[in-house]
Scaffold this motif. Sequence first.
Motif, mmCIF file in Angstrom:
data_model
loop_
_atom_site.group_PDB
_atom_site.id
_atom_site.type_symbol
_atom_site.label_atom_id
_atom_site.label_comp_id
_atom_site.label_asym_id
_atom_site.label_seq_id
_atom_site.Cartn_x
_atom_site.Cartn_y
_atom_site.Cartn_z
ATOM 1 N N ARG A 328 0.838 -1.206 0.000
ATOM 2 C CA ARG A 328 0.000 0.000 0.000
ATOM 3 C C ARG A 328 0.868 1.250 0.000
ATOM 4 O O ARG A 328 1.772 1.387 0.824
ATOM 5 C CB ARG A 328 -0.933 -0.010 1.212
ATOM 6 N N ILE A 329 0.607 2.142 -0.928
ATOM 7 C CA ILE A 329 1.487 3.305 -1.088
ATOM 8 C C ILE A 329 1.445 4.194 0.141
ATOM 9 O O ILE A 329 2.445 4.841 0.485
ATOM 10 C CB ILE A 329 1.115 4.084 -2.371
ATOM 11 N N SER A 330 0.320 4.218 0.853
ATOM 12 C CA SER A 330 0.250 5.033 2.071
ATOM 13 C C SER A 330 1.224 4.531 3.121
ATOM 14 O O SER A 330 1.787 5.313 3.891
ATOM 15 C CB SER A 330 -1.170 5.033 2.632
ATOM 16 N N ARG A 331 1.466 3.212 3.148
ATOM 17 C CA ARG A 331 2.397 2.656 4.137
ATOM 18 C C ARG A 331 3.845 2.942 3.738
ATOM 19 O O ARG A 331 4.703 3.157 4.602
ATOM 20 C CB ARG A 331 2.175 1.150 4.281
ATOM 21 N N VAL A 332 4.124 2.957 2.454
ATOM 22 C CA VAL A 332 5.457 3.343 1.995
ATOM 23 C C VAL A 332 5.738 4.790 2.387
ATOM 24 O O VAL A 332 6.811 5.118 2.912
ATOM 25 C CB VAL A 332 5.578 3.161 0.471
ATOM 26 N N LEU A 333 4.758 5.666 2.155
ATOM 27 C CA LEU A 333 4.941 7.078 2.482
ATOM 28 C C LEU A 333 5.114 7.290 3.981
ATOM 29 O O LEU A 333 5.909 8.124 4.420
ATOM 30 C CB LEU A 333 3.757 7.888 1.962
ATOM 31 N N ARG A 334 4.352 6.538 4.760
ATOM 32 C CA ARG A 334 4.472 6.670 6.208
ATOM 33 C C ARG A 334 5.874 6.301 6.671
ATOM 34 O O ARG A 334 6.493 7.013 7.475
ATOM 35 C CB ARG A 334 3.443 5.784 6.896
ATOM 36 N N ALA A 335 6.383 5.190 6.153
ATOM 37 C CA ALA A 335 7.731 4.757 6.533
ATOM 38 C C ALA A 335 8.787 5.746 6.046
ATOM 39 O O ALA A 335 9.748 6.049 6.756
ATOM 40 C CB ALA A 335 8.008 3.368 5.959
ATOM 41 N N LEU A 336 8.591 6.261 4.842
ATOM 42 C CA LEU A 336 9.554 7.209 4.301
ATOM 43 C C LEU A 336 9.569 8.488 5.122
ATOM 44 O O LEU A 336 10.635 9.057 5.404
ATOM 45 C CB LEU A 336 9.200 7.521 2.845
ATOM 46 N N HIS A 337 8.419 8.944 5.529
ATOM 47 C CA HIS A 337 8.347 10.167 6.325
ATOM 48 C C HIS A 337 9.060 10.003 7.663
ATOM 49 O O HIS A 337 9.642 10.962 8.188
ATOM 50 C CB HIS A 337 6.886 10.546 6.566
ATOM 51 N N GLU A 338 9.036 8.790 8.209
ATOM 52 C CA GLU A 338 9.645 8.545 9.510
ATOM 53 C C GLU A 338 11.126 8.178 9.416
ATOM 54 O O GLU A 338 11.790 8.019 10.437
ATOM 55 C CB GLU A 338 8.877 7.424 10.220
ATOM 56 N N ALA A 339 11.657 8.058 8.192
ATOM 57 C CA ALA A 339 13.069 7.697 8.034
ATOM 58 C C ALA A 339 13.958 8.794 8.621
ATOM 59 O O ALA A 339 13.727 9.981 8.366
ATOM 60 C CB ALA A 339 13.393 7.491 6.559
ATOM 61 N N PRO A 340 14.968 8.431 9.433
ATOM 62 C CA PRO A 340 15.836 9.432 10.082
ATOM 63 C C PRO A 340 16.848 10.013 9.092
ATOM 64 O O PRO A 340 17.957 9.498 8.941
ATOM 65 C CB PRO A 340 16.519 8.630 11.190
ATOM 66 N N LEU A 341 16.491 11.084 8.420
ATOM 67 C CA LEU A 341 17.362 11.715 7.436
ATOM 68 C C LEU A 341 17.647 13.150 7.852
ATOM 69 O O LEU A 341 16.880 13.763 8.595
ATOM 70 C CB LEU A 341 16.706 11.693 6.050
ATOM 71 N N SER A 342 18.716 13.706 7.322
ATOM 72 C CA SER A 342 19.058 15.093 7.616
ATOM 73 C C SER A 342 19.760 15.688 6.406
ATOM 74 O O SER A 342 20.129 14.988 5.461
ATOM 75 C CB SER A 342 19.963 15.176 8.850
ATOM 76 N N GLY A 343 19.920 17.002 6.439
ATOM 77 C CA GLY A 343 20.661 17.674 5.394
ATOM 78 C C GLY A 343 20.029 17.532 4.021
ATOM 79 O O GLY A 343 18.813 17.573 3.848
ATOM 80 N N GLU A 344 20.892 17.339 3.019
ATOM 81 C CA GLU A 344 20.434 17.236 1.634
ATOM 82 C C GLU A 344 19.527 16.036 1.427
ATOM 83 O O GLU A 344 18.563 16.092 0.657
ATOM 84 C CB GLU A 344 21.645 17.143 0.695
ATOM 85 N N ALA A 345 19.791 14.933 2.123
ATOM 86 C CA ALA A 345 18.950 13.735 1.988
ATOM 87 C C ALA A 345 17.530 14.024 2.467
ATOM 88 O O ALA A 345 16.546 13.610 1.837
ATOM 89 C CB ALA A 345 19.546 12.575 2.774
ATOM 90 N N ALA A 346 17.412 14.752 3.574
ATOM 91 C CA ALA A 346 16.081 15.099 4.075
ATOM 92 C C ALA A 346 15.359 16.019 3.101
ATOM 93 O O ALA A 346 14.150 15.896 2.884
ATOM 94 C CB ALA A 346 16.194 15.762 5.448
ATOM 95 N N ARG A 347 16.095 16.946 2.497
ATOM 96 C CA ARG A 347 15.471 17.844 1.523
ATOM 97 C C ARG A 347 14.942 17.070 0.317
ATOM 98 O O ARG A 347 13.817 17.304 -0.142
ATOM 99 C CB ARG A 347 16.482 18.893 1.050
ATOM 100 N N LEU A 348 15.717 16.130 -0.184
ATOM 101 C CA LEU A 348 15.265 15.334 -1.330
ATOM 102 C C LEU A 348 14.079 14.461 -0.940
ATOM 103 O O LEU A 348 13.131 14.294 -1.721
ATOM 104 C CB LEU A 348 16.419 14.472 -1.847
ATOM 105 N N ARG A 349 14.127 13.876 0.254
ATOM 106 C CA ARG A 349 12.991 13.073 0.734
ATOM 107 C C ARG A 349 11.722 13.922 0.801
ATOM 108 O O ARG A 349 10.644 13.509 0.396
ATOM 109 C CB ARG A 349 13.317 12.486 2.100
ATOM 110 N N ASP A 350 11.846 15.149 1.307
ATOM 111 C CA ASP A 350 10.681 16.002 1.478
ATOM 112 C C ASP A 350 10.054 16.392 0.147
ATOM 113 O O ASP A 350 8.860 16.711 0.083
ATOM 114 C CB ASP A 350 11.051 17.254 2.275
#
Length: 738
Positions: A328-350
Amino acid sequence: MATAERTYERESDYLSQLTMAAARYANRTEQREKNQSVLETRGPLYADTPERVEKRLARLGADWAMARAIERTPTEPASSAGSTLQLPPESFNGEVLGLERLIGRNNLTPVAFLEEGVQVARPVGRITISGPGGGHGTGFMVSPSLLLTNNHVLRDTEDASRSKVAFAFQDGIDGRPLVPAVFQLEPLRFFVTDRALDYSLVAVAPQGVQGEALSSFGQLVLSEAEGQVVVGEFVNIIQHPRGEPKQISLRENQIVDVLERFLHYESDTREGSSGSPVFNDQWEVVALHHSAVPKTDAEGRPLSVDGTVWRPEMGEQQLAWRANEGVRISRVLRALHEAPLSGEAARLRDEVFTSGLAPAAPAESALPTPSPNGESGLRIDGSPARGQEQTHATDGTAGLTIPLRITFGFDTPSASQAALLSAPTVLPPTPKAAPQPPPTGRRDVVSAVEKDVDAALINNRLAQERRYYDRTADIAARDAYYADVGTGDGDGDGDALRRALTTLVTTTHGPQPRYQPMRLVYPWVDLHKDGRLRSIYSGRDFSAEELIRADAAIAEARLARVQEFLLQESTAGPTELEAELDALEASMPFNCEHVVPQSWFAKKEPMRGDLHHLFACEVACNSYRGNFPYFDFPGFDEVVREACGMRESVGFEPQEGKGAVARATLYFLLRYPGQVGDAAREFPEDRLPVLLRWHESEAVTEYELHRNAAIAEIQGNRNPLIDHPEWAEEIDFAGVWP
């Protein structure tokens, strides 16, 4: 040796995915068979949970009233207009057609469906992994820079660094192959993976090997919003099976089960299809295809087409398939949103969550979404048009960003919101041009309200084709409903009857529509036999369209005022916003009366939207009654009074509708014991005789019988005082007060 080990590890991972998918499928056999039985006997509206179906209908711009009307309308051979319904041409539009397809009455669709399919196919590409353990998969762009596929396609940065993605690897309309655009993956810039959910998200080079621009292929915008698909619907899958040119499995793929994290569906997918987007009929991505469900032996081992135990070295083409599974794509998005990222990686994730949003105005205010049970009855969220959704919240809420798109209705994407989400979920190629200013909030408000008006008028036109009240069918439904409720003559039976009825009307209150009289009360539920509405207190009559358009004007004014408030009060918090909404509702009420005033139950759902106590009532009478409890005035017939009735400090007595409002209030006391009478000026226990006298003096009318049957169709429960007026003398109401 390292090559052999890596190949074995990849094969082991794939076998593990197959085994787990098969186990999940096997564990759900009983539920899946139940779903299938319901699909065959009743259809998709009943196979999934009422909450999910209600959200799906809202997202389609519909509601239970419209769905039931279409279900009950006799069918005839498809006309040249494509409809199986006996409707005039002006009534046949997207909402009706979408419901016909959902219900299974009609598979026709506008040709734009195919044109949208071409657009959403552009961001889908074939992944090629070079070197040891290489192969092919499918992936699709979900932001300007990031591509989504399966973990078992790209297991780690090493796999991804040896991989490319080719877009436009397909045949053209002339049957000749197009020249694909090939892009290198860049996992060192961004790579996130999750083995349990079987997804990998990786950066793609902005330019192809021949200088092509990645932006020219667009992206698919993902949403966590619920209501995108239900059991029994058909989905579409765009894929590169076995690494072959792009293909599509179109509408012959039925959802057979919805799990917490996965969907099971029947479809024609083959190896290489891993990582494909799974779409609903509105071309919204609902799942990430990740595994076929293989046939297995008694020990749970996958079987080959010849019935022997399958081994990885046989190749996927030798597997015997049973079904398919998507994450389910909603579950992928939920997990992605909770991934511990910072800096440029967080910006690309967002960017996955924000790249489809309209640009913000210079002044903006981030506010939490007010409670859907807030006092205004308005649902205010940041839900913009398709391709502009804030979708990262895991609890179904989002922050507000100005300019807002404001909608009202169900505590799900509302009908107006769903109508605004009708375009394909793909962003077109990004031109090199100056950014355009965002649309004005006023235009958004008008558009949203107009969509609700259109749907309400369709409901009303459908109602004109229906039989107003089928006494024989309703008596049968009534008898079946109360089959397990008994009465008696001994002490205490009155309380036992009350408790039995409370349990019955509560447990059968399935769909719980939010307060939206324009869509549910006026078009069908509250109609009289002549097809018109009558104010419950004054008896003044109106056409349904008259009140629909009047409420639309009120809604438009309310929503515009809210936008103005938020633009002017950039620091306003939830408390200030709720106070403003409360003031707006008091100054601009709808033409609908809660016979049990909303202030008595803090305007909470499901009480607020419970149709059994909602009646058409012009604004003047609505405001005149206020929240005064009902009262019997001595000499009422002789005194000078307003057209709506008489109001003094002790209470309110209506001019008309006393029997109907008494029975509606008694229903409320049964359905929601303990909710009224716990504060000053609420209906006290010593006023119960007032209701019982009005009930006794005015017999149940055909209008009330129609209302009761219509409401039972929509929300599942019935009013016992309408079905069995004699029970009023037997029920002991003492237990309903706090």
